[in-house]
Structure formats: structure tokens, C-alpha cells
Design a protein around this motif. Structure first.
Motif, PDB file in Angstrom:
ATOM      1  N   LEU A  59       0.827  -1.212   0.000  1.00 23.59           N
ATOM      2  CA  LEU A  59       0.000   0.000   0.000  1.00 23.59           C
ATOM      3  C   LEU A  59       0.858   1.258   0.000  1.00 23.59           C
ATOM      4  O   LEU A  59       0.495   2.260  -0.621  1.00 23.59           O
ATOM      5  N   GLN A  60       1.997   1.216   0.677  1.00 23.17           N
ATOM      6  CA  GLN A  60       2.895   2.369   0.629  1.00 23.17           C
ATOM      7  C   GLN A  60       3.450   2.565  -0.782  1.00 23.17           C
ATOM      8  O   GLN A  60       3.635   3.703  -1.220  1.00 23.17           O
ATOM      9  N   ARG A  61       3.687   1.493  -1.484  1.00 21.61           N
ATOM     10  CA  ARG A  61       4.103   1.621  -2.892  1.00 21.61           C
ATOM     11  C   ARG A  61       2.959   2.173  -3.736  1.00 21.61           C
ATOM     12  O   ARG A  61       3.156   3.053  -4.576  1.00 21.61           O
ATOM     13  N   PHE A  62       1.741   1.635  -3.508  1.00 20.71           N
ATOM     14  CA  PHE A  62       0.578   2.097  -4.269  1.00 20.71           C
ATOM     15  C   PHE A  62       0.293   3.573  -3.984  1.00 20.71           C
ATOM     16  O   PHE A  62      -0.263   4.272  -4.832  1.00 20.71           O
ATOM     17  N   ALA A  63       0.677   4.039  -2.814  1.00 22.06           N
ATOM     18  CA  ALA A  63       0.446   5.437  -2.435  1.00 22.06           C
ATOM     19  C   ALA A  63       1.269   6.413  -3.283  1.00 22.06           C
ATOM     20  O   ALA A  63       1.008   7.608  -3.270  1.00 22.06           O
ATOM     21  N   THR A  64       2.245   5.894  -4.044  1.00 21.63           N
ATOM     22  CA  THR A  64       3.043   6.757  -4.924  1.00 21.63           C
ATOM     23  C   THR A  64       2.397   6.921  -6.302  1.00 21.63           C
ATOM     24  O   THR A  64       2.928   7.654  -7.139  1.00 21.63           O
ATOM     25  N   HIS A  65       1.281   6.255  -6.535  1.00 17.69           N
ATOM     26  CA  HIS A  65       0.556   6.364  -7.804  1.00 17.69           C
ATOM     27  C   HIS A  65       0.207   7.829  -8.045  1.00 17.69           C
ATOM     28  O   HIS A  65      -0.166   8.544  -7.110  1.00 17.69           O
ATOM     29  N   PRO A  66       0.329   8.317  -9.278  1.00 18.14           N
ATOM     30  CA  PRO A  66       0.033   9.726  -9.562  1.00 18.14           C
ATOM     31  C   PRO A  66      -1.387  10.157  -9.198  1.00 18.14           C
ATOM     32  O   PRO A  66      -1.637  11.342  -8.990  1.00 18.14           O
ATOM     33  N   PRO A  79       5.219   4.338   9.552  1.00 19.19           N
ATOM     34  CA  PRO A  79       6.637   4.042   9.337  1.00 19.19           C
ATOM     35  C   PRO A  79       6.769   2.918   8.305  1.00 19.19           C
ATOM     36  O   PRO A  79       5.938   2.017   8.248  1.00 19.19           O
ATOM     37  N   ARG A  80       7.808   2.993   7.515  1.00 19.98           N
ATOM     38  CA  ARG A  80       8.033   1.978   6.478  1.00 19.98           C
ATOM     39  C   ARG A  80       8.637   0.724   7.094  1.00 19.98           C
ATOM     40  O   ARG A  80       9.671   0.795   7.761  1.00 19.98           O
ATOM     41  N   PRO A  81       7.993  -0.442   6.893  1.00 25.97           N
ATOM     42  CA  PRO A  81       8.619  -1.690   7.353  1.00 25.97           C
ATOM     43  C   PRO A  81       9.888  -1.973   6.543  1.00 25.97           C
ATOM     44  O   PRO A  81       9.957  -1.671   5.358  1.00 25.97           O
ATOM     45  N   PHE A  82      10.882  -2.533   7.198  1.00 25.79           N
ATOM     46  CA  PHE A  82      12.135  -2.863   6.514  1.00 25.79           C
ATOM     47  C   PHE A  82      12.290  -4.354   6.265  1.00 25.79           C
ATOM     48  O   PHE A  82      13.183  -4.772   5.549  1.00 25.79           O
ATOM     49  N   THR A  83      11.421  -5.152   6.881  1.00 24.05           N
ATOM     50  CA  THR A  83      11.412  -6.590   6.639  1.00 24.05           C
ATOM     51  C   THR A  83       9.963  -7.056   6.599  1.00 24.05           C
ATOM     52  O   THR A  83       9.050  -6.296   6.914  1.00 24.05           O
ATOM     53  N   TYR A  84       9.777  -8.310   6.242  1.00 21.22           N
ATOM     54  CA  TYR A  84       8.442  -8.892   6.198  1.00 21.22           C
ATOM     55  C   TYR A  84       8.086  -9.627   7.482  1.00 21.22           C
ATOM     56  O   TYR A  84       7.124 -10.379   7.526  1.00 21.22           O
ATOM     57  N   ASP A  85       8.877  -9.417   8.547  1.00 22.63           N
ATOM     58  CA  ASP A  85       8.570 -10.115   9.800  1.00 22.63           C
ATOM     59  C   ASP A  85       8.790  -9.263  11.052  1.00 22.63           C
ATOM     60  O   ASP A  85       8.960  -9.790  12.135  1.00 22.63           O
ATOM     61  N   GLU A  86       8.738  -7.930  10.915  1.00 21.47           N
ATOM     62  CA  GLU A  86       8.866  -7.059  12.082  1.00 21.47           C
ATOM     63  C   GLU A  86       7.628  -7.228  12.960  1.00 21.47           C
ATOM     64  O   GLU A  86       6.503  -7.025  12.506  1.00 21.47           O
ATOM     65  N   ARG A  87       7.838  -7.574  14.189  1.00 23.63           N
ATOM     66  CA  ARG A  87       6.728  -7.814  15.113  1.00 23.63           C
ATOM     67  C   ARG A  87       5.952  -6.524  15.383  1.00 23.63           C
ATOM     68  O   ARG A  87       6.526  -5.480  15.616  1.00 23.63           O
ATOM     69  N   GLN A  88       4.617  -6.630  15.370  1.00 23.80           N
ATOM     70  CA  GLN A  88       3.737  -5.475  15.498  1.00 23.80           C
ATOM     71  C   GLN A  88       3.063  -5.399  16.869  1.00 23.80           C
ATOM     72  O   GLN A  88       1.920  -4.975  16.974  1.00 23.80           O
ATOM     73  N   GLY A  89       3.738  -5.790  17.926  1.00 21.07           N
ATOM     74  CA  GLY A  89       3.140  -5.770  19.260  1.00 21.07           C
ATOM     75  C   GLY A  89       2.429  -7.068  19.554  1.00 21.07           C
ATOM     76  O   GLY A  89       2.601  -8.066  18.854  1.00 21.07           O
ATOM     77  N   ASN A 125      12.033  -2.752  -4.138  1.00 22.01           N
ATOM     78  CA  ASN A 125      11.688  -3.767  -3.158  1.00 22.01           C
ATOM     79  C   ASN A 125      12.380  -3.426  -1.834  1.00 22.01           C
ATOM     80  O   ASN A 125      13.094  -2.415  -1.742  1.00 22.01           O
ATOM     81  N   ILE A 126      12.199  -4.244  -0.805  1.00 21.73           N
ATOM     82  CA  ILE A 126      12.761  -3.894   0.502  1.00 21.73           C
ATOM     83  C   ILE A 126      14.283  -3.957   0.511  1.00 21.73           C
ATOM     84  O   ILE A 126      14.908  -3.397   1.410  1.00 21.73           O
ATOM     85  N   LYS A 127      14.876  -4.580  -0.496  1.00 21.17           N
ATOM     86  CA  LYS A 127      16.342  -4.594  -0.609  1.00 21.17           C
ATOM     87  C   LYS A 127      16.852  -3.392  -1.411  1.00 21.17           C
ATOM     88  O   LYS A 127      18.056  -3.222  -1.552  1.00 21.17           O
ATOM     89  N   GLY A 128      15.922  -2.601  -1.959  1.00 23.89           N
ATOM     90  CA  GLY A 128      16.306  -1.421  -2.719  1.00 23.89           C
ATOM     91  C   GLY A 128      16.395  -1.631  -4.216  1.00 23.89           C
ATOM     92  O   GLY A 128      16.730  -0.705  -4.953  1.00 23.89           O
ATOM     93  N   THR A 129      16.094  -2.830  -4.696  1.00 24.15           N
ATOM     94  CA  THR A 129      16.149  -3.119  -6.124  1.00 24.15           C
ATOM     95  C   THR A 129      14.968  -2.460  -6.828  1.00 24.15           C
ATOM     96  O   THR A 129      13.827  -2.648  -6.407  1.00 24.15           O
ATOM     97  N   PRO A 130      15.233  -1.681  -7.890  1.00 23.98           N
ATOM     98  CA  PRO A 130      14.129  -1.010  -8.584  1.00 23.98           C
ATOM     99  C   PRO A 130      13.363  -1.951  -9.513  1.00 23.98           C
ATOM    100  O   PRO A 130      13.949  -2.849 -10.131  1.00 23.98           O
ATOM    101  N   PHE A 131      12.049  -1.716  -9.593  1.00 24.22           N
ATOM    102  CA  PHE A 131      11.170  -2.466 -10.484  1.00 24.22           C
ATOM    103  C   PHE A 131      10.214  -1.499 -11.150  1.00 24.22           C
ATOM    104  O   PHE A 131       9.940  -0.412 -10.643  1.00 24.22           O
ATOM    105  N   SER A 132       9.672  -1.918 -12.270  1.00 22.35           N
ATOM    106  CA  SER A 132       8.678  -1.154 -13.008  1.00 22.35           C
ATOM    107  C   SER A 132       7.685  -2.164 -13.568  1.00 22.35           C
ATOM    108  O   SER A 132       8.040  -2.950 -14.449  1.00 22.35           O
TER     109      SER A 132
END
Length: 176
Positions: A59-66, A79-89, A125-132
Motif C-alpha cells: 500500500l505504501q508503494r501504491f500510495a506513490t501512484h500519480p 513508518p516503512r517496514p524494513f522486513t516482512y517479519d517485524e513484530r507489530q506488538g 523492493n525492501i532490498k532497494g532493487t528497482p522495479f517497473s
């Protein structure tokens, strides 16, 4: 059914299924929800947490849609998650975040237009690799990812003796 109508149906299904899964999980003792069962994300909590983080990242990526869909403003502020397993409480905090995010998804799906779907989204992606990639295909991936991992959560619930009931999208498809 148009693509936008299908997306709205998938958003409704997502919210419906998450409510069912979290309600079912609430019937388990807390230690059972957290227990490592050898699933890909370890526990039921880990699996549900992963779905929430994946949704947040997409959704944060989709939020950049024009089109700058205003329904995604709450996601832009997260806040932007940096991994796919950060515990949310704890589990209750996870459930509250899930319900809030599902409301955002339903609102966002209602804002989408067919013209929005033709966009090519550029993201890292979360590693910084660009995609289109095609925005419409990414939206389909978003909903498929949820469904895939909810299937894992349903299996974990079933193994714990909890029946979450019907999980079929068919339950929400209107009669023709």
C-alpha cells in the motif's frame, strides 16, 4: 464485472476473511497463537503479522501512484517496514492494526478507476532493487499474496482444532 468491481470484491473478501481469522484465533490461548508450528513464518501470529506487513509495504508503494488516492493517507503516515517479519506488538495490537488497514483497503478500492489501472508503477523492493510493473498486475498480486498466506493461517487454525468456517470467495460473489 469490471476490473475495479473485482478489486472492490477482493477488498471486501480480504476484510471479511481477516475478521474471521482473527476471531477464530481469539479462541486460542495466547501461547498457542505465538507457538512455532514450523510454518513458513513460524506461528499463527507470525503468519498474520507477515500478511499485515506485506499489505503495508504494497500500500505504501501504491500510495506513490500519480492519482494520489486520499484513502492511502494513513498508510503514507505509517513508518516503512524494513522486513516482512517485524513484530507489530501483541496479538490485540496486531488485530487492531489489521482492522484499520482493512478499512483503508476497502476505501482505496472504492477510489480506484479503470484509468488508474493502466499505470506502470515504479518502486523499490525492501532490498532497494528497482522495479517497473503494471499497476493492475501488482494489485492482483497484492490480493493473491493475502489469500495465499491466509490459507496457511487457516491450516494452522485447523491444526489447533479451530474451524474458521467457509473461506471461499464464492461466499461474497453476488448472485447473477
Amino acid at each position: 464485472m469490471s476490473m475495479c468491481e473485482h478489486i472492490r470484491l477482493m477488498a471486501q473478501y480480504n476484510e471479511w476473511m481477516n475478521t474471521r481469522l482473527y476471531d477464530a484465533a481469539m479462541s486460542l490461548p495466547a501461547d498457542e497463537v505465538l507457538a512455532d508450528k514450523g510454518a513458513f513464518f513460524g506461528s499463527l501470529y507470525g503468519t498474520l503479522n507477515h500478511i499485515l506487513l506485506g499489505d503495508t509495504i504494497w500500500l505504501q508503494r501504491f500510495a506513490t501512484h500519480p492519482a494520489a488516492h486520499s484513502s492511502l493517507d494513513p498508510v503514507r503516515a505509517m513508518p516503512r517496514p524494513f522486513t516482512y517479519d517485524e513484530r507489530q506488538g501483541d496479538f490485540l495490537a496486531l488485530r487492531e492494526r489489521r482492522a484499520a488497514l482493512d478499512r483503508v483497503i476497502v476505501a482505496w478500492a472504492g477510489e480506484l478507476t479503470e484509468a488508474d489501472l493502466g499505470h506502470v508503477l515504479k518502486y523499490n523492493n525492501i532490498k532497494g532493487t528497482p522495479f517497473s510493473r503494471s499497476f493492475s498486475a501488482l494489485v492482483m498480486h497484492f490480493f493473491n499474496h493475502q489469500t495465499h498466506h491466509r490459507g496457511q493461517a487457516t491450516t494452522l487454525l485447523s491444526q489447533a482444532g479451530v474451524d474458521p468456517g467457509s473461506t471461499d470467495l464464492l461466499m461474497l460473489i453476488p448472485e447473477a
